[in-house]
Design an enzyme around this catalytic site. Structure first.
Site, PDB file in Angstrom:
ATOM      1  CE  LYS A  30      -2.191   2.072   3.521  1.00  0.00           C
ATOM      2  NZ  LYS A  30      -2.160   3.542   3.243  1.00  0.00           N
ATOM      3  CG  LEU A  60      -2.838   8.339  -4.722  1.00  0.00           C
ATOM      4  CD1 LEU A  60      -2.560   8.905  -6.109  1.00  0.00           C
ATOM      5  CD2 LEU A  60      -1.709   8.701  -3.759  1.00  0.00           C
ATOM      6  CE  LYS A  61      -7.563   7.384   3.034  1.00  0.00           C
ATOM      7  NZ  LYS A  61      -6.159   6.908   2.942  1.00  0.00           N
ATOM      8  CG  LEU A  62      -7.855   9.927  -6.795  1.00  0.00           C
ATOM      9  CD1 LEU A  62      -8.106   9.526  -8.241  1.00  0.00           C
ATOM     10  CD2 LEU A  62      -6.643  10.837  -6.688  1.00  0.00           C
ATOM     11  CG  ASP A  64     -10.636  18.041  -7.653  1.00  0.00           C
ATOM     12  OD1 ASP A  64     -11.443  18.901  -8.060  1.00  0.00           O
ATOM     13  OD2 ASP A  64      -9.453  18.285  -7.361  1.00  0.00           O
ATOM     14  CB  ILE A  65     -14.936  18.861 -10.107  1.00  0.00           C
ATOM     15  CG1 ILE A  65     -13.678  19.050 -10.975  1.00  0.00           C
ATOM     16  CG2 ILE A  65     -15.105  20.022  -9.130  1.00  0.00           C
ATOM     17  CD1 ILE A  65     -13.731  20.279 -11.871  1.00  0.00           C
TER      18      ILE A  65
END
Length: 227
Positions: A30, A60-62, A64-65
């Site tokens: 990880k 990375l736990k994205l 955003d839009i």
């Protein structure tokens, strides 16, 4: 149940040294924000050089839009990773756009949506989301499943309820795994590997109990027995 080893050490060399000790074992490496920002995509290639059978989990736990998340996930997929995390709070439109982009590929990573960070206490979660933790975790997970993601990141204590609500094929990945439940550190909702298996977790994440041990390989071997 499968084991993910968190590579969160201060230096890249220390993470690689840890993996050298674990060479030949069936596990996921990880790579979180700290290591990826510091060491870049080349770090993933260095992991593969140690053991090509290590599966790579890019945590990375994205968030955003929709347009940005879909493009970012596509770039991550190009790194030939096996699993990627996104935030469920980014909403259905973003998750759907992301999955449409990735499903066009011949091969894509598993996509796991973060429901509630294991550092949240019930009180903190209520303050942020204005809903009970388990109730909201199931609601977010249901939205994630409708969006086409593969599963969710949750604590052991939500895993079984999510499986019961959404089916056993919907994957759960549970961080906050400790050898000793009294060793919480910065986590609130912790459990051990046996409890994770009882609650039908598909993946567990273990970091400090492994890399702070005198014999990391022995700790991993014991954890794998519980998997």
């Amino acid at each position: 149940m499968q084991l993910c080893v968190a590579l969160d050490l201060e230096k890249k060399e220390d993470n690689l040294s840890l993996l050298q000790e674990l060479k030949g074992l069936d596990l996921w490496a990880k790579v979180g924000l700290r290591s990826f920002i510091r060491d870049g995509a080349v770090f993933l290639d260095e992991i593969r050089k140690i053991d090509e059978n290590f599966k790579i989990f890019l945590d990375l736990k994205l968030y955003d839009i929709p347009y940005t998340m879909a493009n970012a996930a596509l770039e991550c997929a190009k790194l030939d990773i096996d699993m990627l995390t996104v935030h469920l709070s980014s909403a259905k439109s973003a998750l759907t756009a992301l999955m449409q982009r990735l499903n066009a590929l011949k091969k894509r990573p598993l996509i796991m949506g973060v429901s509630a960070l294991t550092s949240f206490s019930e009180e903190e979660f209520l303050m942020v989301y204005n809903a009970p933790l388990k109730t909201q975790a199931i609601k977010l997970s249901a939205m994630g499943k409708e969006s086409g993601i593969d599963g969710v990141v949750c604590s052991v204590f939500e895993s079984l309820a999510i499986k019961e609500a959404l089916g056993k094929d919907f994957l759960t990945l549970t961080p906050g795994i400790r050898l000793d439940q009294n060793d919480k550190e910065d986590q609130e909702r912790v459990a051990n590997a046996k409890e994770a298996k009882q609650n039908l977790s598909d993946f567990i994440v273990v970091g400090r109990p492994i890399y702070q041990a005198k014999e990391p390989r022995e700790v991993v071997l014991e954890l794998l027995k519980d998997c």
